[in-house]
Enzyme design. Sequence first.
Site, PDB file in Angstrom:
ATOM      1  NE  ARG A  30      -3.927  -2.334   2.069  1.00 30.98           N
ATOM      2  CZ  ARG A  30      -4.501  -2.697   1.233  1.00 30.98           C
ATOM      3  NH1 ARG A  30      -4.761  -1.921   0.176  1.00 30.98           N
ATOM      4  NH2 ARG A  30      -5.137  -3.892   1.206  1.00 30.98           N
ATOM      5  CD  GLU A  96       7.078  12.628  -5.175  1.00 33.14           C
ATOM      6  OE1 GLU A  96       6.873  12.062  -4.188  1.00 33.14           O
ATOM      7  OE2 GLU A  96       6.384  13.716  -5.269  1.00 33.14           O
ATOM      8  CG  HIS A 101       6.528   3.253  -8.061  1.00 34.67           C
ATOM      9  ND1 HIS A 101       7.847   3.901  -8.426  1.00 34.67           N
ATOM     10  CD2 HIS A 101       5.581   4.176  -8.280  1.00 34.67           C
ATOM     11  CE1 HIS A 101       7.759   4.987  -8.426  1.00 34.67           C
ATOM     12  NE2 HIS A 101       6.521   5.495  -8.130  1.00 34.67           N
ATOM     13  CG  HIS A 103       1.180   5.015  -8.519  1.00 37.23           C
ATOM     14  ND1 HIS A 103       1.209   5.678  -7.313  1.00 37.23           N
ATOM     15  CD2 HIS A 103       2.199   5.555  -9.241  1.00 37.23           C
ATOM     16  CE1 HIS A 103       2.471   6.343  -7.294  1.00 37.23           C
ATOM     17  NE2 HIS A 103       3.035   6.543  -8.515  1.00 37.23           N
TER      18      HIS A 103
HETATM   19  P1  AMP Z   1       5.934   8.308  -7.769  1.00 32.95           P
HETATM   20  O1  AMP Z   1       5.890   9.884  -7.577  1.00 32.95           O
HETATM   21  O2  AMP Z   1       5.396   7.661  -9.026  1.00 32.95           O
HETATM   22  O3  AMP Z   1       7.547   8.154  -7.699  1.00 32.95           O
HETATM   23  O4  AMP Z   1       5.115   7.712  -6.650  1.00 32.95           O
HETATM   24  C1  AMP Z   1       6.057   7.542  -5.536  1.00 32.95           C
HETATM   25  C2  AMP Z   1       5.136   6.908  -4.320  1.00 32.95           C
HETATM   26  O5  AMP Z   1       5.684   6.284  -3.449  1.00 32.95           O
HETATM   27  C3  AMP Z   1       4.254   7.922  -3.663  1.00 32.95           C
HETATM   28  O6  AMP Z   1       2.913   7.942  -4.008  1.00 32.95           O
HETATM   29  C4  AMP Z   1       4.710   7.983  -2.279  1.00 32.95           C
HETATM   30  O7  AMP Z   1       3.448   8.147  -1.383  1.00 32.95           O
HETATM   31  C5  AMP Z   1       5.085   6.520  -2.190  1.00 32.95           C
HETATM   32  N1  AMP Z   1       6.033   6.273  -1.190  1.00 32.95           N
HETATM   33  C6  AMP Z   1       6.766   6.956  -0.715  1.00 32.95           C
HETATM   34  N2  AMP Z   1       7.526   6.172   0.367  1.00 32.95           N
HETATM   35  C7  AMP Z   1       6.622   5.192   0.493  1.00 32.95           C
HETATM   36  C8  AMP Z   1       6.902   4.296   1.593  1.00 32.95           C
HETATM   37  N3  AMP Z   1       7.923   3.957   2.506  1.00 32.95           N
HETATM   38  N4  AMP Z   1       5.890   2.854   1.588  1.00 32.95           N
HETATM   39  C9  AMP Z   1       4.916   3.049   0.820  1.00 32.95           C
HETATM   40  N5  AMP Z   1       4.779   4.268  -0.221  1.00 32.95           N
HETATM   41  C10 AMP Z   1       5.658   5.133  -0.207  1.00 32.95           C
END
Ligand code: AMP
Length: 117
Positions: A30, A96, A101, A103
């Site tokens: 999640r 980020e 990954h 979503h």
């Molecule tokens: P992106 O902006 O597509 O790189 O998405 C990175 C996602 O990772 C964001 O939606 C964050 O909320 C999520 N995220 C960051 N750290 C964690 C963590 N420790 N566990 C789960 N999700 C995370």
Amino acid sequence: MSADCLFCKIVAGEIPADVVHETGATLAFRDIGPKAPVHVLVIPKAHHADVAALAVTDPALAGEVLAAAAEVARKEGLLAHGYRTIFNTGGYGGQEVFHVHAHVVGGAPLGPMLSPR
Ligand code: AMP
Ligand code: ZN
């Protein structure tokens, strides 16, 4: 494993995650900041920076990630009403975390994919 990669550390068990699905080559957990009632991240356990690099380097693994995303959607009860699978890529794409990954988001109407320009 890539040093200082957050998601590699989750794969290694060094950082906790709420895992919802696991295969030999993929992990789904999640999102820590959910943007929808269901928001799960699906990753390959092997480090690849983004979906383009994954597709070039290991297309079979890219297929496994897509199959795992579909299985997550099924397990989370998203098939009846639909859902969205997103791969943010690079700076303009809003990426980020530079470990690829997907979503998987759903559980409510998600609105337009992008705001009109
Ligand atoms: P992106 O902006 O597509 O790189 O998405 C990175 C996602 O990772 C964001 O939606 C964050 O909320 C999520 N995220 C960051 N750290 C964690 C963590 N420790 N566990 C789960 N999700 C995370
Ligand atoms: Zn990584």
